[in-house]
Design a protein around this motif. Sequence first.
Motif, PDB file in Angstrom:
ATOM      1  N   LYS A  52      -8.890  19.373  10.794  1.00 24.14           N
ATOM      2  CA  LYS A  52      -7.546  19.865  10.476  1.00 24.14           C
ATOM      3  C   LYS A  52      -6.525  19.385  11.507  1.00 24.14           C
ATOM      4  CE  LYS A  52      -7.283  24.182   8.911  1.00 24.14           C
ATOM      5  NZ  LYS A  52      -7.583  25.617   8.750  1.00 24.14           N
ATOM      6  N   ASP A  53      -6.945  19.300  12.770  1.00 24.92           N
ATOM      7  CA  ASP A  53      -6.044  18.762  13.807  1.00 24.92           C
ATOM      8  C   ASP A  53      -5.683  17.308  13.516  1.00 24.92           C
ATOM      9  OD1 ASP A  53      -6.005  21.150  15.180  1.00 24.92           O
ATOM     10  OD2 ASP A  53      -7.474  20.528  16.707  1.00 24.92           O
ATOM     11  N   LEU A  54      -6.659  16.540  13.056  1.00 29.33           N
ATOM     12  CA  LEU A  54      -6.400  15.141  12.733  1.00 29.33           C
ATOM     13  C   LEU A  54      -5.496  15.031  11.498  1.00 29.33           C
ATOM     14  CD1 LEU A  54      -6.814  12.185  13.289  1.00 29.33           C
ATOM     15  CD2 LEU A  54      -8.994  12.271  12.075  1.00 29.33           C
ATOM     16  N   ILE A  55      -5.733  15.878  10.509  1.00 27.40           N
ATOM     17  CA  ILE A  55      -4.867  15.900   9.327  1.00 27.40           C
ATOM     18  C   ILE A  55      -3.434  16.202   9.744  1.00 27.40           C
ATOM     19  CG2 ILE A  55      -4.312  17.209   7.228  1.00 27.40           C
ATOM     20  CD1 ILE A  55      -7.351  17.549   6.816  1.00 27.40           C
ATOM     21  N   LEU A  56      -3.257  17.197  10.592  1.00 27.67           N
ATOM     22  CA  LEU A  56      -1.924  17.589  11.042  1.00 27.67           C
ATOM     23  C   LEU A  56      -1.244  16.446  11.790  1.00 27.67           C
ATOM     24  CD1 LEU A  56       0.095  19.922  11.192  1.00 27.67           C
ATOM     25  CD2 LEU A  56      -1.030  20.661  13.305  1.00 27.67           C
ATOM     26  N   LYS A  57      -2.003  15.744  12.640  1.00 30.02           N
ATOM     27  CA  LYS A  57      -1.413  14.621  13.374  1.00 30.02           C
ATOM     28  C   LYS A  57      -0.994  13.501  12.429  1.00 30.02           C
ATOM     29  CE  LYS A  57      -2.086  11.195  16.974  1.00 30.02           C
ATOM     30  NZ  LYS A  57      -2.986  10.582  17.973  1.00 30.02           N
ATOM     31  N   GLU A  58      -1.838  13.156  11.463  1.00 31.53           N
ATOM     32  CA  GLU A  58      -1.504  12.092  10.511  1.00 31.53           C
ATOM     33  C   GLU A  58      -0.254  12.436   9.713  1.00 31.53           C
ATOM     34  OE1 GLU A  58      -2.822   9.041   9.956  1.00 31.53           O
ATOM     35  OE2 GLU A  58      -4.111   9.330  11.693  1.00 31.53           O
ATOM     36  N   ILE A  59      -0.122  13.686   9.305  1.00 30.24           N
ATOM     37  CA  ILE A  59       1.052  14.110   8.550  1.00 30.24           C
ATOM     38  C   ILE A  59       2.296  14.046   9.422  1.00 30.24           C
ATOM     39  CG2 ILE A  59       2.140  16.104   7.420  1.00 30.24           C
ATOM     40  CD1 ILE A  59      -0.710  16.893   6.473  1.00 30.24           C
ATOM     41  N   ASN A  60       2.195  14.472  10.671  1.00 33.20           N
ATOM     42  CA  ASN A  60       3.361  14.438  11.556  1.00 33.20           C
ATOM     43  C   ASN A  60       3.784  13.019  11.913  1.00 33.20           C
ATOM     44  OD1 ASN A  60       4.117  17.159  11.888  1.00 33.20           O
ATOM     45  ND2 ASN A  60       2.418  17.515  13.290  1.00 33.20           N
ATOM     46  N   VAL A  61       2.809  12.141  12.129  1.00 31.72           N
ATOM     47  CA  VAL A  61       3.137  10.753  12.474  1.00 31.72           C
ATOM     48  C   VAL A  61       3.801  10.043  11.304  1.00 31.72           C
ATOM     49  CG1 VAL A  61       2.154   8.479  12.991  1.00 31.72           C
ATOM     50  CG2 VAL A  61       1.395  10.486  14.268  1.00 31.72           C
ATOM     51  N   HIS A  62       3.233  10.203  10.108  1.00 32.49           N
ATOM     52  CA  HIS A  62       3.706   9.439   8.951  1.00 32.49           C
ATOM     53  C   HIS A  62       4.685  10.208   8.076  1.00 32.49           C
ATOM     54  CE1 HIS A  62       1.026   6.148   9.839  1.00 32.49           C
ATOM     55  NE2 HIS A  62       0.031   6.998   9.970  1.00 32.49           N
ATOM     56  N   SER A  66     -20.453  23.257  16.421  1.00 34.55           N
ATOM     57  CA  SER A  66     -20.439  24.198  15.302  1.00 34.55           C
ATOM     58  C   SER A  66     -19.618  23.648  14.148  1.00 34.55           C
ATOM     59  CB  SER A  66     -19.844  25.530  15.755  1.00 34.55           C
ATOM     60  OG  SER A  66     -18.470  25.383  16.030  1.00 34.55           O
ATOM     61  N   VAL A  67     -19.938  24.184  12.942  1.00 32.73           N
ATOM     62  CA  VAL A  67     -19.214  23.769  11.747  1.00 32.73           C
ATOM     63  C   VAL A  67     -17.747  24.109  11.875  1.00 32.73           C
ATOM     64  CG1 VAL A  67     -18.973  24.158   9.265  1.00 32.73           C
ATOM     65  CG2 VAL A  67     -21.245  23.964  10.280  1.00 32.73           C
ATOM     66  N   SER A  68     -17.432  25.292  12.443  1.00 30.00           N
ATOM     67  CA  SER A  68     -16.036  25.711  12.578  1.00 30.00           C
ATOM     68  C   SER A  68     -15.255  24.768  13.486  1.00 30.00           C
ATOM     69  CB  SER A  68     -15.955  27.139  13.108  1.00 30.00           C
ATOM     70  OG  SER A  68     -16.568  27.241  14.380  1.00 30.00           O
ATOM     71  N   LEU A  69     -15.903  24.280  14.556  1.00 28.46           N
ATOM     72  CA  LEU A  69     -15.234  23.342  15.448  1.00 28.46           C
ATOM     73  C   LEU A  69     -14.993  22.014  14.751  1.00 28.46           C
ATOM     74  CD1 LEU A  69     -14.099  22.760  18.210  1.00 28.46           C
ATOM     75  CD2 LEU A  69     -16.377  22.130  18.983  1.00 28.46           C
ATOM     76  N   LEU A  70     -15.959  21.558  13.969  1.00 29.49           N
ATOM     77  CA  LEU A  70     -15.770  20.325  13.216  1.00 29.49           C
ATOM     78  C   LEU A  70     -14.589  20.458  12.255  1.00 29.49           C
ATOM     79  CD1 LEU A  70     -19.476  19.426  12.379  1.00 29.49           C
ATOM     80  CD2 LEU A  70     -17.930  18.147  13.878  1.00 29.49           C
ATOM     81  N   LYS A  71     -14.494  21.595  11.617  1.00 33.81           N
ATOM     82  CA  LYS A  71     -13.388  21.823  10.684  1.00 33.81           C
ATOM     83  C   LYS A  71     -12.059  21.843  11.432  1.00 33.81           C
ATOM     84  CE  LYS A  71     -11.788  24.890   7.031  1.00 33.81           C
ATOM     85  NZ  LYS A  71     -12.095  26.034   6.176  1.00 33.81           N
ATOM     86  N   LYS A  72     -12.012  22.465  12.605  1.00 34.59           N
ATOM     87  CA  LYS A  72     -10.788  22.504  13.391  1.00 34.59           C
ATOM     88  C   LYS A  72     -10.364  21.099  13.799  1.00 34.59           C
ATOM     89  CE  LYS A  72      -8.608  24.463  17.493  1.00 34.59           C
ATOM     90  NZ  LYS A  72      -7.976  23.168  17.854  1.00 34.59           N
ATOM     91  N   GLU A  73     -11.316  20.287  14.240  1.00 33.09           N
ATOM     92  CA  GLU A  73     -10.990  18.913  14.628  1.00 33.09           C
ATOM     93  C   GLU A  73     -10.446  18.132  13.433  1.00 33.09           C
ATOM     94  OE1 GLU A  73     -14.571  17.351  16.315  1.00 33.09           O
ATOM     95  OE2 GLU A  73     -13.975  17.942  18.338  1.00 33.09           O
ATOM     96  N   VAL A  75      -5.745  21.113   3.525  1.00 29.31           N
ATOM     97  CA  VAL A  75      -4.298  21.048   3.340  1.00 29.31           C
ATOM     98  C   VAL A  75      -3.767  22.397   2.856  1.00 29.31           C
ATOM     99  CG1 VAL A  75      -2.477  20.049   1.880  1.00 29.31           C
ATOM    100  CG2 VAL A  75      -4.124  18.551   3.024  1.00 29.31           C
ATOM    101  N   ASN A  76      -4.479  23.026   1.946  1.00 32.53           N
ATOM    102  CA  ASN A  76      -4.068  24.349   1.461  1.00 32.53           C
ATOM    103  C   ASN A  76      -4.022  25.367   2.604  1.00 32.53           C
ATOM    104  OD1 ASN A  76      -3.756  23.558  -1.206  1.00 32.53           O
ATOM    105  ND2 ASN A  76      -5.823  24.169  -1.815  1.00 32.53           N
ATOM    106  N   GLU A  77      -5.034  25.321   3.460  1.00 29.82           N
ATOM    107  CA  GLU A  77      -5.078  26.260   4.588  1.00 29.82           C
ATOM    108  C   GLU A  77      -3.961  25.974   5.591  1.00 29.82           C
ATOM    109  OE1 GLU A  77      -9.002  26.224   6.246  1.00 29.82           O
ATOM    110  OE2 GLU A  77      -9.957  26.799   4.349  1.00 29.82           O
ATOM    111  N   LEU A  78      -3.698  24.700   5.858  1.00 28.27           N
ATOM    112  CA  LEU A  78      -2.606  24.345   6.778  1.00 28.27           C
ATOM    113  C   LEU A  78      -1.258  24.753   6.204  1.00 28.27           C
ATOM    114  CD1 LEU A  78      -3.876  20.835   7.917  1.00 28.27           C
ATOM    115  CD2 LEU A  78      -3.548  22.812   9.402  1.00 28.27           C
ATOM    116  N   SER A  79      -1.125  24.637   4.890  1.00 26.09           N
ATOM    117  CA  SER A  79       0.111  25.060   4.241  1.00 26.09           C
ATOM    118  C   SER A  79       0.286  26.574   4.299  1.00 26.09           C
ATOM    119  CB  SER A  79       0.120  24.584   2.785  1.00 26.09           C
ATOM    120  OG  SER A  79       1.262  25.064   2.098  1.00 26.09           O
ATOM    121  N   GLU A  80      -0.784  27.291   4.022  1.00 26.38           N
ATOM    122  CA  GLU A  80      -0.731  28.754   4.039  1.00 26.38           C
ATOM    123  C   GLU A  80      -0.430  29.300   5.431  1.00 26.38           C
ATOM    124  OE1 GLU A  80      -4.498  29.839   2.447  1.00 26.38           O
ATOM    125  OE2 GLU A  80      -3.975  29.235   0.387  1.00 26.38           O
ATOM    126  N   SER A  81      -0.854  28.571   6.476  1.00 25.65           N
ATOM    127  CA  SER A  81      -0.580  29.002   7.850  1.00 25.65           C
ATOM    128  C   SER A  81       0.785  28.522   8.349  1.00 25.65           C
ATOM    129  CB  SER A  81      -1.684  28.500   8.791  1.00 25.65           C
ATOM    130  OG  SER A  81      -1.706  27.079   8.844  1.00 25.65           O
TER     131      SER A  81
END
Length: 252
Positions: free
Chosen positions: A11-21, A2-9, A44-50
Motif C-alpha cells: 500500500k505504501d508503494l501504491i501511494l507513492k506511485e499515485i503521488n508521483v504520477h 508478516s502478511v500485514s507488513l507485506l500488505k502495508k509495504e 485502492v479501496n482501503e486507501l480511499s476509505e482512509s
Amino acid sequence: MSVSLLKKERKDLILKEINVHTRISLGELTDILNVSEDTIRRDVNELSESGEIIKIRGGAMSKSYHHSSNLKENYAHSHKLVIAEKALSLLKEGMLVLIGGGTTIREFVKLIPEDLTATFMTVNPLTAVELLDKPNIEIILIGGQISRYSQMSIGGEVHQRLAEMKADLCILGTNALDVNGGLTDSDWETVQVKKAMLKASDKVAIMAISEKMNTVMKMKIADIQDVDYLITELSPDAPELLAYENINIEVL
C-alpha cells in the motif's frame, strides 16, 4: 515477514506511485507490483476509505490534484515550487500562453507577477480559477465535457478550438517522461487533448519532478524531441539530465 507488513509495504508503494504520477490506472499498478488486479482494487479501496487517495474510474488520483486540496497534501511541494520559479523566466509581455493543469501548474500560476500582461488559454477549469487572481491576465477557458481522470475539457469542440490557434508557449505537466518513451499518460482522451495542445503551440515547456523522469505509461503523447524546455527541480547540470540535453532540449 508478516502478511500485514507485506500488505502495508504494498500500500505504501501504491501511494507513492499515485503521488508521483498524480493519476494511475489499476492495470499499471498491477504491472508494477506484480499482483492481481483484485488485490490492487482492495488496496485502492482501503486507501480511499482512509482518505489517503481519491478513487477514479479504473484507477486512483493523488489527493493533491483534487480541487479541494491544500498545500499540506501536495506531494513534493518544495520541488514543485523550484520548478514553478524556474518557469517564470519563459514568460514575456503580451504572450499567448496555452497552459494545462496539475499541482505544479498551480504553484506556477500563484507566482505569476501581478503586473504581467498576457493572455492565458487553458482546458483546465481549475487553472482558469487560479488565474483569476492575476489582474492583468486575460483568461480564455476552452470548455466541453470535463474528464474526471485529468480534470480537463475533452471532446471535439476542444480539438476544433485548439486547431484554430497558435500559442507562443505551451506549458504542461506530465505523468511520465523518458528519453526513448517520450511523454506518456494512461487516458486516451487526455492524451489526445495534450497532443492537440502541443500542435497548437510554437514552443513547449514540460514541468516535471525528477521522480517522473525515466518512466513510461501506456499511451504516447509526443516524442521527447517535441519538447523545447524541460523544467525539473534539479540543477541543469545534474547527471540525470544529461541525456535530455544531448537531444537539444533546453533544460532549466
